[in-house]
Enzyme design. Structure first.
Site, PDB file in Angstrom:
ATOM      1  N   ASP A 115      -4.676 -48.902  39.768  1.00  0.00           N
ATOM      2  CA  ASP A 115      -2.812 -49.625  40.962  1.00  0.00           C
ATOM      3  C   ASP A 115      -2.677 -48.986  42.062  1.00  0.00           C
ATOM      4  O   ASP A 115      -2.403 -48.024  41.781  1.00  0.00           O
ATOM      5  CB  ASP A 115      -1.569 -50.768  39.879  1.00  0.00           C
ATOM      6  CG  ASP A 115      -1.950 -49.116  38.913  1.00  0.00           C
ATOM      7  OD1 ASP A 115      -1.954 -48.540  38.915  1.00  0.00           O
ATOM      8  OD2 ASP A 115      -0.464 -49.548  38.000  1.00  0.00           O
ATOM      9  N   GLU A 137      -1.443 -48.707  35.363  1.00  0.00           N
ATOM     10  CA  GLU A 137      -1.065 -47.488  35.036  1.00  0.00           C
ATOM     11  C   GLU A 137       0.755 -47.631  35.592  1.00  0.00           C
ATOM     12  O   GLU A 137       1.852 -47.131  34.579  1.00  0.00           O
ATOM     13  CB  GLU A 137      -1.292 -46.253  35.674  1.00  0.00           C
ATOM     14  CG  GLU A 137      -0.602 -44.664  35.244  1.00  0.00           C
ATOM     15  CD  GLU A 137       0.654 -44.206  35.285  1.00  0.00           C
ATOM     16  OE1 GLU A 137       1.106 -43.822  35.235  1.00  0.00           O
ATOM     17  OE2 GLU A 137       0.968 -44.546  36.639  1.00  0.00           O
TER      18      GLU A 137
HETATM   19 ZN   LIG Z   1       2.731 -43.641  40.339  1.00  0.00          ZN
HETATM   20 ZN   LIG Z   2       0.573 -42.455  39.878  1.00  0.00          ZN
END
Ligand SMILES: [Zn+2]
Ligand SMILES: [Zn+2]
Length: 423
Positions: free
Chosen positions: A86, A153
């Site tokens: 991401d 994440e």
């Molecule tokens: Zn980050």
């Molecule tokens: Zn990262």
């Protein structure tokens, strides 16, 4: 004598133009957490274009826009290799010719700029390159590779939702899990250490209920803005006065939201923050003190009962010593001892370890440098790296293309080969 790792990496020169092109494409097309659909599609397309035959299995959509690839190449250990995919709601200011111009709509309907400000594009590109190289030289290794391209994440729920969606039943159990992150540091170098290297995280949300009134008659209401201000100051003493000085902890209130207009005392205020520690007991103690303080603050004002909730728990990233020693040795052979540094423990958090933790498998997570080595060395000598180089999440975070990408590929191949390499 050529080592199996050297035989795999001998193809790096051939695939470098593809690797760099892929990276530029990913960098220019970042996506927000849990919206990594085009990225996932590109990963699927790249994996399917490789000649893996029947031994290459692709699984998509586990717990979100994830892609997993399983390659069975004979007897041997099973190694999980992970990349997060991401980007972040940051407006890119790197001036690169492949800078992102992307805007996206958040789940709350807000239009935001998007940038690969944490460098997850380097993780995707280097992991795909690792797969490509290993498939080109199958005789050099034996075992099973499990590649995980994990969404979200940055939102701390990507690994969690993959696990919740049956990850452990759908993928073979790994003997080890490996992950890496591009970080501030000299390109060409890696940072790796055993034990706890990144903190646990517990985010919290507080809703303070007051009583709305006209701004000119504060005595007719209960002002949640003043209550919130007082509470934020009190929370500064959680770590400084109520947690052992031997412990490592951070309590930060990162968001306060209240009110609509200058002359209205609003009826509630929302505060959100994060607790970072290296110890579950310390984390639990911090959260308990915060909750107690929130309730006492409201009571002191005669205010209605406040709400307190926690969310986004992440465990400590705690590198398994034996696995980390093996990775470190492999990286030293591949990159040179002088390019292997210690990972300075930090209070940042990462959800990588939730994947191996789901099986109780050992793991190693390391960093690789992003910036021109000569400039970095000069800043390091002057002690000014912090000012001279943008950190991850900065709108100016711009890893040099090389040797950053090559190093990420060499590190991942060398580490994986430490388990599956032949001879
Ligand atoms: Zn980050
Ligand atoms: Zn990262």
């Amino acid at each position: 004598m050529t080592t199996p790792t050297a035989r795999v990496l001998a193809h790096l020169d051939d695939i470098r133009p593809w690797l760099e092109g892929l990276y530029r494409h990913l960098h220019a097309h970042p996506e927000l957490s849990m919206a990594e659909h085009a990225t996932a599609q590109r990963v699927v397309d790249e994996v399917r274009s490789l000649t893996g035959g029947e031994e290459l299995e692709v699984l998509t959509g586990i717990g979100g826009p994830s892609v997993c690839a399983v390659v069975r190449n004979g007897e041997g250990p099973t190694v999980l290799l992970r990349a997060d995919t991401d980007g972040l709601p940051v407006e890119e200011a790197t001036g690169l010719d492949y800078a992102s111009q992307v805007r996206a709509t958040t789940t709350t309907g807000e239009s935001v700029p998007v940038m690969h400000a944490c460098g997850h594009d380097t993780h995707v590109a280097t992991l795909l390159a690792t797969l490509r190289l290993l498939l080109l030289e199958r005789a050099a290794w034996s075992g099973t590779l499990v590649l995980v391209f994990q969404p979200a994440e940055e939102q701390f729920n990507g690994a969690e939702s993959m696990v919740a969606d049956g990850l452990t039943e759908r993928l073979p159990r790994p003997d080890v899990a490996l992950g890496q992150h591009v970080l501030t540091g000299a390109a060409g170098s890696v940072m790796v250490s055993p034990g706890p290297i990144m903190a646990s995280c517990d985010d919290f949300r507080i809703v303070l209920h007051g009583m709305g009134a006209h701004g000119s008659s504060p005595h007719r209401g209960i002002d949640p803005v003043v209550m919130a201000a007082s509470l934020v100051m009190r929370l500064q003493t959680v770590v400084s006065r109520q947690v052992s000085p031997q412990a490592t902890a951070v309590v930060t209130v990162g968001r306060i939201q209240a009110g609509t207009k200058t002359n209205i005392i609003p009826d509630h205020a929302v505060l959100e923050g994060t607790v970072r520690t290296y110890d579950d007991e310390v984390a639990a103690r911090c959260l308990q003190i915060i909750e107690r303080t929130v309730r006492a603050e409201a009571e002191a004002w005669g205010a209605p009962e406040p709400q307190f909730e926690t969310f986004d728990h992440l465990p400590v990233t705690d590198n398994t010593p034996e696995a980390t020693a093996r990775v470190r040795a492999a990286l030293a052979v591949e990159l040179g001892e002088d390019q292997v540094r210690d990972f300075e423990p930090e209070m940042g958090s990462e959800d990588f370890s939730e994947l191996p933790n789901a099986w109780g498998a050992p793991y190693c997570y390391w960093g690789f440098g992003a910036f021109d080595a000569e400039l970095w060395a000069r800043s390091e000598a002057a002690g000014t790296e912090g000012q001279d180089f943008p950190s991850n999440h900065s709108p100016r975070f711009a890893p040099v293309l090389q040797p950053t990408l090559d190093t990420g590929v060499r590190a991942m191949v060398a580490a994986a080969m430490a388990w599956v390499g032949q001879g």
